[in-house]
Design a protein around this motif. Sequence first.
Motif, PDB file in Angstrom:
ATOM      1  N   SER A  29      -3.903  30.115   8.212  1.00  0.00           N
ATOM      2  CA  SER A  29      -5.217  30.678   7.891  1.00  0.00           C
ATOM      3  C   SER A  29      -5.216  31.505   6.603  1.00  0.00           C
ATOM      4  O   SER A  29      -6.268  31.750   6.010  1.00  0.00           O
ATOM      5  N   LYS A  30      -4.037  31.929   6.149  1.00  0.00           N
ATOM      6  CA  LYS A  30      -3.928  32.699   4.908  1.00  0.00           C
ATOM      7  C   LYS A  30      -3.682  31.809   3.689  1.00  0.00           C
ATOM      8  O   LYS A  30      -3.594  32.297   2.564  1.00  0.00           O
ATOM      9  N   GLY A  31      -3.538  30.511   3.932  1.00  0.00           N
ATOM     10  CA  GLY A  31      -3.291  29.598   2.823  1.00  0.00           C
ATOM     11  C   GLY A  31      -1.830  29.390   2.506  1.00  0.00           C
ATOM     12  O   GLY A  31      -1.499  28.702   1.528  1.00  0.00           O
ATOM     13  N   TYR A  32      -0.949  29.980   3.318  1.00  0.00           N
ATOM     14  CA  TYR A  32       0.485  29.772   3.133  1.00  0.00           C
ATOM     15  C   TYR A  32       0.947  28.553   3.942  1.00  0.00           C
ATOM     16  O   TYR A  32       0.286  28.132   4.898  1.00  0.00           O
ATOM     17  N   ILE A  33       2.106  28.013   3.566  1.00  0.00           N
ATOM     18  CA  ILE A  33       2.661  26.892   4.317  1.00  0.00           C
ATOM     19  C   ILE A  33       2.961  27.327   5.741  1.00  0.00           C
ATOM     20  O   ILE A  33       3.546  28.386   5.975  1.00  0.00           O
ATOM     21  N   GLN A  34       2.535  26.517   6.686  1.00  0.00           N
ATOM     22  CA  GLN A  34       2.758  26.826   8.092  1.00  0.00           C
ATOM     23  C   GLN A  34       4.248  26.751   8.411  1.00  0.00           C
ATOM     24  O   GLN A  34       4.909  25.766   8.103  1.00  0.00           O
ATOM     25  N   LYS A  35       4.759  27.790   9.039  1.00  0.00           N
ATOM     26  CA  LYS A  35       6.194  27.846   9.332  1.00  0.00           C
ATOM     27  C   LYS A  35       6.577  26.862  10.426  1.00  0.00           C
ATOM     28  O   LYS A  35       5.876  26.700  11.417  1.00  0.00           O
ATOM     29  N   THR A  36       7.705  26.207  10.213  1.00  0.00           N
ATOM     30  CA  THR A  36       8.299  25.350  11.233  1.00  0.00           C
ATOM     31  C   THR A  36       9.789  25.663  11.262  1.00  0.00           C
ATOM     32  O   THR A  36      10.279  26.441  10.448  1.00  0.00           O
ATOM     33  N   ASP A  37      10.497  25.074  12.199  1.00  0.00           N
ATOM     34  CA  ASP A  37      11.936  25.300  12.228  1.00  0.00           C
ATOM     35  C   ASP A  37      12.668  23.967  12.158  1.00  0.00           C
ATOM     36  O   ASP A  37      12.065  22.902  12.178  1.00  0.00           O
ATOM     37  N   SER A  38      13.987  24.043  12.055  1.00  0.00           N
ATOM     38  CA  SER A  38      14.804  22.854  11.843  1.00  0.00           C
ATOM     39  C   SER A  38      14.850  21.933  13.055  1.00  0.00           C
ATOM     40  O   SER A  38      15.379  20.829  12.970  1.00  0.00           O
ATOM     41  N   HIS A  39      14.288  22.381  14.179  1.00  0.00           N
ATOM     42  CA  HIS A  39      14.321  21.572  15.405  1.00  0.00           C
ATOM     43  C   HIS A  39      12.994  20.864  15.674  1.00  0.00           C
ATOM     44  O   HIS A  39      12.850  20.180  16.678  1.00  0.00           O
ATOM     45  N   SER A  40      12.032  21.017  14.758  1.00  0.00           N
ATOM     46  CA  SER A  40      10.738  20.362  14.928  1.00  0.00           C
ATOM     47  C   SER A  40      10.757  19.018  14.208  1.00  0.00           C
ATOM     48  O   SER A  40      11.739  18.630  13.587  1.00  0.00           O
ATOM     49  N   ASP A  41       9.630  18.303  14.270  1.00  0.00           N
ATOM     50  CA  ASP A  41       9.494  17.027  13.575  1.00  0.00           C
ATOM     51  C   ASP A  41       9.088  17.212  12.116  1.00  0.00           C
ATOM     52  O   ASP A  41       8.880  16.238  11.399  1.00  0.00           O
ATOM     53  N   PHE A  42       8.951  18.450  11.663  1.00  0.00           N
ATOM     54  CA  PHE A  42       8.538  18.750  10.302  1.00  0.00           C
ATOM     55  C   PHE A  42       9.666  19.456   9.559  1.00  0.00           C
ATOM     56  O   PHE A  42      10.505  20.115  10.165  1.00  0.00           O
ATOM     57  N   ARG A  96       0.839  -1.193   0.000  1.00  0.00           N
ATOM     58  CA  ARG A  96       0.000   0.000   0.000  1.00  0.00           C
ATOM     59  C   ARG A  96       0.874   1.242   0.000  1.00  0.00           C
ATOM     60  O   ARG A  96       1.841   1.320   0.752  1.00  0.00           O
ATOM     61  N   PRO A  97       0.523   2.256  -0.802  1.00  0.00           N
ATOM     62  CA  PRO A  97       1.252   3.522  -0.705  1.00  0.00           C
ATOM     63  C   PRO A  97       0.992   4.155   0.651  1.00  0.00           C
ATOM     64  O   PRO A  97      -0.070   3.961   1.253  1.00  0.00           O
ATOM     65  N   VAL A  98       1.951   4.900   1.172  1.00  0.00           N
ATOM     66  CA  VAL A  98       1.799   5.496   2.495  1.00  0.00           C
ATOM     67  C   VAL A  98       1.857   7.005   2.435  1.00  0.00           C
ATOM     68  O   VAL A  98       2.431   7.598   1.530  1.00  0.00           O
ATOM     69  N   VAL A  99       1.214   7.620   3.403  1.00  0.00           N
ATOM     70  CA  VAL A  99       1.232   9.065   3.565  1.00  0.00           C
ATOM     71  C   VAL A  99       1.762   9.378   4.946  1.00  0.00           C
ATOM     72  O   VAL A  99       1.354   8.765   5.931  1.00  0.00           O
ATOM     73  N   ARG A 100       2.663  10.313   5.032  1.00  0.00           N
ATOM     74  CA  ARG A 100       3.227  10.714   6.324  1.00  0.00           C
ATOM     75  C   ARG A 100       2.657  12.066   6.725  1.00  0.00           C
ATOM     76  O   ARG A 100       2.581  12.990   5.931  1.00  0.00           O
ATOM     77  N   SER A 101       2.266  12.170   7.986  1.00  0.00           N
ATOM     78  CA  SER A 101       1.810  13.464   8.486  1.00  0.00           C
ATOM     79  C   SER A 101       2.986  14.281   9.003  1.00  0.00           C
ATOM     80  O   SER A 101       2.831  15.424   9.399  1.00  0.00           O
ATOM     81  N   GLN A 102       4.172  13.663   9.000  1.00  0.00           N
ATOM     82  CA  GLN A 102       5.398  14.368   9.337  1.00  0.00           C
ATOM     83  C   GLN A 102       6.461  13.988   8.321  1.00  0.00           C
ATOM     84  O   GLN A 102       6.358  12.972   7.640  1.00  0.00           O
ATOM     85  N   ALA A 103       7.486  14.821   8.208  1.00  0.00           N
ATOM     86  CA  ALA A 103       8.608  14.481   7.355  1.00  0.00           C
ATOM     87  C   ALA A 103       9.395  13.345   7.993  1.00  0.00           C
ATOM     88  O   ALA A 103       9.132  12.940   9.124  1.00  0.00           O
ATOM     89  N   ASP A 104      10.390  12.851   7.273  1.00  0.00           N
ATOM     90  CA  ASP A 104      11.136  11.689   7.750  1.00  0.00           C
ATOM     91  C   ASP A 104      12.333  12.078   8.612  1.00  0.00           C
ATOM     92  O   ASP A 104      13.269  11.316   8.751  1.00  0.00           O
ATOM     93  N   VAL A 105      12.299  13.277   9.193  1.00  0.00           N
ATOM     94  CA  VAL A 105      13.465  13.744   9.945  1.00  0.00           C
ATOM     95  C   VAL A 105      13.784  12.853  11.134  1.00  0.00           C
ATOM     96  O   VAL A 105      14.926  12.802  11.593  1.00  0.00           O
ATOM     97  N   ALA A 106      12.781  12.111  11.645  1.00  0.00           N
ATOM     98  CA  ALA A 106      13.014  11.290  12.829  1.00  0.00           C
ATOM     99  C   ALA A 106      13.210   9.816  12.499  1.00  0.00           C
ATOM    100  O   ALA A 106      13.424   9.014  13.390  1.00  0.00           O
TER     101      ALA A 106
END
Length: 267
Positions: A241-254, A56-66
């Motif tokens: 809420s403006k339709g832009y990509i939600q900001k994260t930083d390099s220390h998050s799981d995203f 089955r193809p998979v979808v991740r709700s987070q990037a593969d950083v972890a």
Amino acid sequence: MTSFFKLFSAATLILGLGSIILYPHVNTAQPSNNTFQQKVAENAIQEWISFNAPNRPVVRSQADVALLEREPLEYRKCQTINRYWAVVPVNQSGDNKPPSGDSCKLNIPPTPQGKGQIGKWNEYPWSAAFISYIMQKSGAGNQFKYSGRHATYIVDSVKNRDTQNYPFRGYPIDQKEPEIGDLICAPRGSSKDLVYDKILQEGDFTSHCDIVVAKNDNKNIEVIGGNVGDTVSKTIVLLNSKGYIQKTDSHSDFRPWFVVIKNTLRP
């Protein structure tokens, strides 16, 4: 749902490392028209499904950083990735491109069942080759900067963002909404703290880009990229809420997304 076709109905959510969502049902409905942007999305989706088959193809709700575990790749998948590399010009591969010939047979041959360690071939990151392959297959011709490094087309898009009618223009994530067929990119590795305003100054850096394949009620986008957890994977990216990509930083799981490459190509 505002994606150009509706592909999946979710069945199972597995919370854990990588937060993987499994989608067992695939709707093969075709897009309503055939723009280049839709071809890019459709080809990325088809490659995502075929690369992961028969699983089955998979979808991740987070990037593969972890993600910590790397599975040996099947021989046939190595051959598929060789096909991605074939569209990358030698002068744009840097030190990334595997040796010519059947690099799948380097060091350790596959078992009779087609499984086994791939040897040195597995040391070559292929995510930019995947993007290049999808663009070429979709008909970008000489309008895209095919490369083994994402930085090649990120830098080109940022440098030309104010060039009228330039087909790929790169903007900060808080200036443009991502749409189907666009690329979104993030720095990673030793460059993980790089910011948009330093891209041209840096010139070359480690990064990752995915292709936007769906946009869901301005709440999130679905993106597909190669070499994510050693496969072709889809990731859910949240919008603000403006339709832009939600900001994260390099220390998050995203991933710390920092560029939206707007794709306006009309071949």
